[in-house]
Design a protein around this motif. Structure first.
Motif, PDB file in Angstrom:
ATOM      1  N   SER A 200       0.809  -1.220   0.000  1.00 11.29           N
ATOM      2  CA  SER A 200       0.000   0.000   0.000  1.00 11.29           C
ATOM      3  C   SER A 200       0.840   1.266   0.000  1.00 11.29           C
ATOM      4  O   SER A 200       0.314   2.365  -0.152  1.00 11.29           O
ATOM      5  CB  SER A 200      -0.927   0.017   1.227  1.00 11.29           C
ATOM      6  N   ARG A 201       2.151   1.147   0.153  1.00 10.40           N
ATOM      7  CA  ARG A 201       3.011   2.336   0.171  1.00 10.40           C
ATOM      8  C   ARG A 201       4.452   1.950  -0.121  1.00 10.40           C
ATOM      9  O   ARG A 201       4.842   0.785  -0.015  1.00 10.40           O
ATOM     10  CB  ARG A 201       2.921   3.065   1.511  1.00 10.40           C
ATOM     11  N   ILE A 202       5.244   2.958  -0.494  1.00 15.09           N
ATOM     12  CA  ILE A 202       6.672   2.798  -0.752  1.00 15.09           C
ATOM     13  C   ILE A 202       7.433   3.732   0.179  1.00 15.09           C
ATOM     14  O   ILE A 202       7.085   4.915   0.303  1.00 15.09           O
ATOM     15  CB  ILE A 202       7.030   3.135  -2.218  1.00 15.09           C
ATOM     16  N   LEU A 203       8.477   3.219   0.822  1.00 13.41           N
ATOM     17  CA  LEU A 203       9.354   4.050   1.650  1.00 13.41           C
ATOM     18  C   LEU A 203      10.765   4.015   1.083  1.00 13.41           C
ATOM     19  O   LEU A 203      11.305   2.939   0.822  1.00 13.41           O
ATOM     20  CB  LEU A 203       9.390   3.546   3.099  1.00 13.41           C
ATOM     21  N   LEU A 204      11.346   5.183   0.888  1.00  6.42           N
ATOM     22  CA  LEU A 204      12.717   5.321   0.415  1.00  6.42           C
ATOM     23  C   LEU A 204      13.548   5.866   1.570  1.00  6.42           C
ATOM     24  O   LEU A 204      13.285   6.961   2.072  1.00  6.42           O
ATOM     25  CB  LEU A 204      12.776   6.274  -0.784  1.00  6.42           C
ATOM     26  N   VAL A 205      14.542   5.105   1.988  1.00  6.64           N
ATOM     27  CA  VAL A 205      15.301   5.426   3.196  1.00  6.64           C
ATOM     28  C   VAL A 205      16.784   5.486   2.866  1.00  6.64           C
ATOM     29  O   VAL A 205      17.279   4.705   2.045  1.00  6.64           O
ATOM     30  CB  VAL A 205      15.057   4.364   4.295  1.00  6.64           C
ATOM     31  N   ARG A 206      17.484   6.403   3.541  1.00 10.36           N
ATOM     32  CA  ARG A 206      18.924   6.515   3.327  1.00 10.36           C
ATOM     33  C   ARG A 206      19.586   7.067   4.575  1.00 10.36           C
ATOM     34  O   ARG A 206      19.038   7.970   5.215  1.00 10.36           O
ATOM     35  CB  ARG A 206      19.205   7.431   2.141  1.00 10.36           C
ATOM     36  N   PRO A 207      20.760   6.544   4.963  1.00  8.22           N
ATOM     37  CA  PRO A 207      21.474   7.104   6.122  1.00  8.22           C
ATOM     38  C   PRO A 207      22.005   8.494   5.804  1.00  8.22           C
ATOM     39  O   PRO A 207      22.357   8.787   4.661  1.00  8.22           O
ATOM     40  CB  PRO A 207      22.617   6.112   6.363  1.00  8.22           C
ATOM     41  N   ALA A 208      22.065   9.355   6.812  1.00 10.21           N
ATOM     42  CA  ALA A 208      22.512  10.738   6.624  1.00 10.21           C
ATOM     43  C   ALA A 208      24.027  10.822   6.723  1.00 10.21           C
ATOM     44  O   ALA A 208      24.580  11.494   7.583  1.00 10.21           O
ATOM     45  CB  ALA A 208      21.854  11.647   7.655  1.00 10.21           C
ATOM     46  N   VAL A 209      24.703  10.110   5.830  1.00 11.45           N
ATOM     47  CA  VAL A 209      26.169  10.130   5.772  1.00 11.45           C
ATOM     48  C   VAL A 209      26.561  10.280   4.317  1.00 11.45           C
ATOM     49  O   VAL A 209      26.035   9.592   3.456  1.00 11.45           O
ATOM     50  CB  VAL A 209      26.777   8.823   6.330  1.00 11.45           C
ATOM     51  N   GLU A 210      27.504  11.192   4.030  1.00  8.46           N
ATOM     52  CA  GLU A 210      27.955  11.371   2.659  1.00  8.46           C
ATOM     53  C   GLU A 210      29.472  11.444   2.607  1.00  8.46           C
ATOM     54  O   GLU A 210      30.132  11.690   3.614  1.00  8.46           O
ATOM     55  CB  GLU A 210      27.348  12.643   2.044  1.00  8.46           C
ATOM     56  N   ALA A 211      30.000  11.259   1.419  1.00  9.10           N
ATOM     57  CA  ALA A 211      31.454  11.203   1.228  1.00  9.10           C
ATOM     58  C   ALA A 211      32.065  12.595   1.309  1.00  9.10           C
ATOM     59  O   ALA A 211      32.109  13.314   0.321  1.00  9.10           O
ATOM     60  CB  ALA A 211      31.776  10.571  -0.125  1.00  9.10           C
ATOM     61  N   GLY A 212      32.538  12.997   2.510  1.00  9.95           N
ATOM     62  CA  GLY A 212      33.251  14.259   2.651  1.00  9.95           C
ATOM     63  C   GLY A 212      32.378  15.453   2.943  1.00  9.95           C
ATOM     64  O   GLY A 212      32.847  16.459   3.446  1.00  9.95           O
ATOM     65  N   ALA A 271       4.232  -2.557   3.185  1.00  5.35           N
ATOM     66  CA  ALA A 271       5.039  -1.517   2.549  1.00  5.35           C
ATOM     67  C   ALA A 271       6.203  -2.147   1.797  1.00  5.35           C
ATOM     68  O   ALA A 271       6.619  -3.272   2.078  1.00  5.35           O
ATOM     69  CB  ALA A 271       5.555  -0.537   3.595  1.00  5.35           C
ATOM     70  N   PHE A 272       6.694  -1.409   0.813  1.00  7.28           N
ATOM     71  CA  PHE A 272       7.923  -1.789   0.107  1.00  7.28           C
ATOM     72  C   PHE A 272       8.965  -0.769   0.523  1.00  7.28           C
ATOM     73  O   PHE A 272       8.851   0.412   0.212  1.00  7.28           O
ATOM     74  CB  PHE A 272       7.715  -1.760  -1.407  1.00  7.28           C
ATOM     75  N   ILE A 273       9.988  -1.239   1.250  1.00  8.36           N
ATOM     76  CA  ILE A 273      10.977  -0.331   1.826  1.00  8.36           C
ATOM     77  C   ILE A 273      12.320  -0.540   1.145  1.00  8.36           C
ATOM     78  O   ILE A 273      12.802  -1.667   1.029  1.00  8.36           O
ATOM     79  CB  ILE A 273      11.139  -0.563   3.341  1.00  8.36           C
ATOM     80  N   ILE A 274      12.927   0.557   0.683  1.00 11.38           N
ATOM     81  CA  ILE A 274      14.259   0.497   0.050  1.00 11.38           C
ATOM     82  C   ILE A 274      15.218   1.302   0.907  1.00 11.38           C
ATOM     83  O   ILE A 274      15.017   2.498   1.133  1.00 11.38           O
ATOM     84  CB  ILE A 274      14.228   1.067  -1.376  1.00 11.38           C
ATOM     85  N   LEU A 275      16.251   0.635   1.412  1.00 16.59           N
ATOM     86  CA  LEU A 275      17.330   1.321   2.126  1.00 16.59           C
ATOM     87  C   LEU A 275      18.519   1.408   1.177  1.00 16.59           C
ATOM     88  O   LEU A 275      19.159   0.401   0.866  1.00 16.59           O
ATOM     89  CB  LEU A 275      17.698   0.560   3.405  1.00 16.59           C
ATOM     90  N   THR A 298       8.013  -5.842   2.056  1.00 15.67           N
ATOM     91  CA  THR A 298       9.238  -6.289   1.384  1.00 15.67           C
ATOM     92  C   THR A 298      10.289  -5.217   1.588  1.00 15.67           C
ATOM     93  O   THR A 298      10.007  -4.023   1.425  1.00 15.67           O
ATOM     94  CB  THR A 298       9.003  -6.499  -0.120  1.00 15.67           C
ATOM     95  N   ALA A 299      11.495  -5.627   1.950  1.00 15.05           N
ATOM     96  CA  ALA A 299      12.597  -4.677   2.133  1.00 15.05           C
ATOM     97  C   ALA A 299      13.734  -5.034   1.187  1.00 15.05           C
ATOM     98  O   ALA A 299      14.076  -6.207   1.025  1.00 15.05           O
ATOM     99  CB  ALA A 299      13.090  -4.701   3.572  1.00 15.05           C
ATOM    100  N   VAL A 300      14.307  -4.018   0.557  1.00 16.66           N
ATOM    101  CA  VAL A 300      15.493  -4.193  -0.287  1.00 16.66           C
ATOM    102  C   VAL A 300      16.564  -3.253   0.242  1.00 16.66           C
ATOM    103  O   VAL A 300      16.338  -2.046   0.362  1.00 16.66           O
ATOM    104  CB  VAL A 300      15.196  -3.886  -1.764  1.00 16.66           C
ATOM    105  N   ILE A 301      17.709  -3.822   0.561  1.00 12.16           N
ATOM    106  CA  ILE A 301      18.822  -3.053   1.114  1.00 12.16           C
ATOM    107  C   ILE A 301      19.960  -3.091   0.107  1.00 12.16           C
ATOM    108  O   ILE A 301      20.452  -4.164  -0.255  1.00 12.16           O
ATOM    109  CB  ILE A 301      19.285  -3.640   2.468  1.00 12.16           C
TER     110      ILE A 301
END
Length: 376
Positions: A200-212, A271-275, A298-301
């Motif tokens: 019923s929904r999609i979640l797009l997730v990302r850690p708050a860390v970047e290169a430099g 939900a369909f969760i993408i990390l 369903t989760a996809v990492i």
């Protein structure tokens, strides 16, 4: 699409070296005659590309020589390269039935090693069928992701296996270098699941860390700071659903974009969760995320363990999970390599070069440690 039984003709005759080209070391040199039907000048022009650019691309990558007059092609080269060129000509000509042009990057997709292997296997299967030999049905060749605006065909064995795993497992890991399609295919599977009402929904997730970069110096709250880094996910969604539809779904919270820090305390059902970029999660963050998964989800990492941007001494949650969960049933792991890269051909070489350099650096460090130990 149904094809006439006589849609393709290929004659194979042993010959000496191709005219104007040395024989390559992939087997005996062969000359193959290929007749593409129907004889359609518009489709043939699309296949060859401007100034025969696509044919030259095939020649350079496969070590063959291709000549053509109308719908009749002559392919000369070592057995393996000639087989691949013949299979690619047939496949690309089929694509011209639904595509007005065949671009260089589209040809490159088919030239990837895994894709060529799949095409050769299909070519052998068709030859066996023509000779009355029973052909084993290849499930991987039928993997297609259908969304509202486009149909996505995973390229090669790894992408096809990855897609099948996502459809059959609740938790999936896609691990490998940039450009292998692991995030794009995850988004495609998410859109397909949403449109078929499996979630019923999609979640797009990302850690708050970047290169430099330092996120604290960017304007806005945490969600606004991380939003630009989710742009590849947005672009994939726009391509498959359209900008207006994606915007409407975000407003209605059917599609949610969230930093990983916002996941704590939540339970995500149906939900369909993408990390994405999960190599930059800590061990505790990865555990927290995986324990958010609820019923019907369903989760996809996805992540690349060669590009970890965590502070020195902090262990990656993705690296840790490879050891902790490797024997757990219901969880899939798909490992991509440089041969699965579907970007510019140089990207594959860059990935390989960095891998060699890192291996040499690790070996040198081990040698220094052994020397210090012995010196003591």
């Amino acid at each position: 699409m149904h094809e006439p039984a006589n849609a393709e003709q290929t004659d194979v005759t042993p010959t000496s070296e191709p005219e104007g080209r040395d024989a390559s070391a992939g087997g005996a040199t062969l000359s193959r005659r290929v007749v593409l039907e129907p004889n359609d000048s518009v489709r043939l022009s699309a296949l060859c590309g401007p100034y025969d650019e696509n044919l030259r691309h095939l020649e350079e990558r496969l070590g063959v020589h291709i000549r053509n007059r109308g719908n009749e092609f002559q392919v000369s080269g070592a057995g393996v390269g000639a087989d691949a060129a013949v299979a690619l000509l047939h496949q690309l000509y089929r694509e011209t039935a639904t595509r007005a042009t065949i671009e260089a990057d589209f040809v490159h997709l088919y030239l990837q090693e895994a894709g060529v292997e799949a095409l050769l296997a299909q070519s052998v299967g068709r030859a066996q069928a023509a000779e009355g030999v029973e052909e084993t049905r290849d499930e991987s060749s039928e993997v297609v992701i259908r969304t509202h605006k486009k149909t996505i065909k995973p390229r090669g064995g790894n992408q096809q296996s990855y897609t099948r795993m996502i459809r059959s497992h609740d938790i999936n890991f896609g691990i490998g270098p940039a450009g292998t399609g692991k995030t794009y295919l995850a988004v495609a599977c998410a859109v397909e699941a949403l449109e078929s009402q499996r979630v019923s929904r999609i979640l797009l997730v990302r850690p708050a860390v970047e290169a430099g970069e330092k996120l604290g110096f960017l304007p806005g709250d945490l969600a606004q700071k991380i939003d630009p880094y989710l742009r590849p996910l947005y672009d994939a969604l726009y391509e498959m659903m359209g900008v207006e539809r994606v915007t409407k779904f975000i407003e209605r919270n059917i599609i949610e974009v969230a930093p990983l820090a916002y996941m704590r305390g939540r339970t995500l059902n149906n939900a369909f969760i993408i990390l994405d970029e999960s190599q930059n999660t800590t061990v505790s963050q990865m555990k927290m995320f995986l324990t958010r998964i609820g019923f019907g989800s369903t989760a996809v990492i996805t992540g690349d363990i060669t590009q970890i941007d965590l502070p020195r001494g902090e262990r990656s949650g993705l690296v840790n999970v490879l050891h902790v969960l490797k024997a757990i049933k219901g969880i899939s792991f798909t490992h991509f390599s440089s041969k699965d890269v579907v970007r510019h051909p140089l990207v594959q070489r860059i990935v390989d070069a960095y891998a060699v350099a890192e291996a040499q650096a690790d070996a040198a460090q081990d040698k220094d440690r052994d020397f210090d130990r012995n010196a003591r």
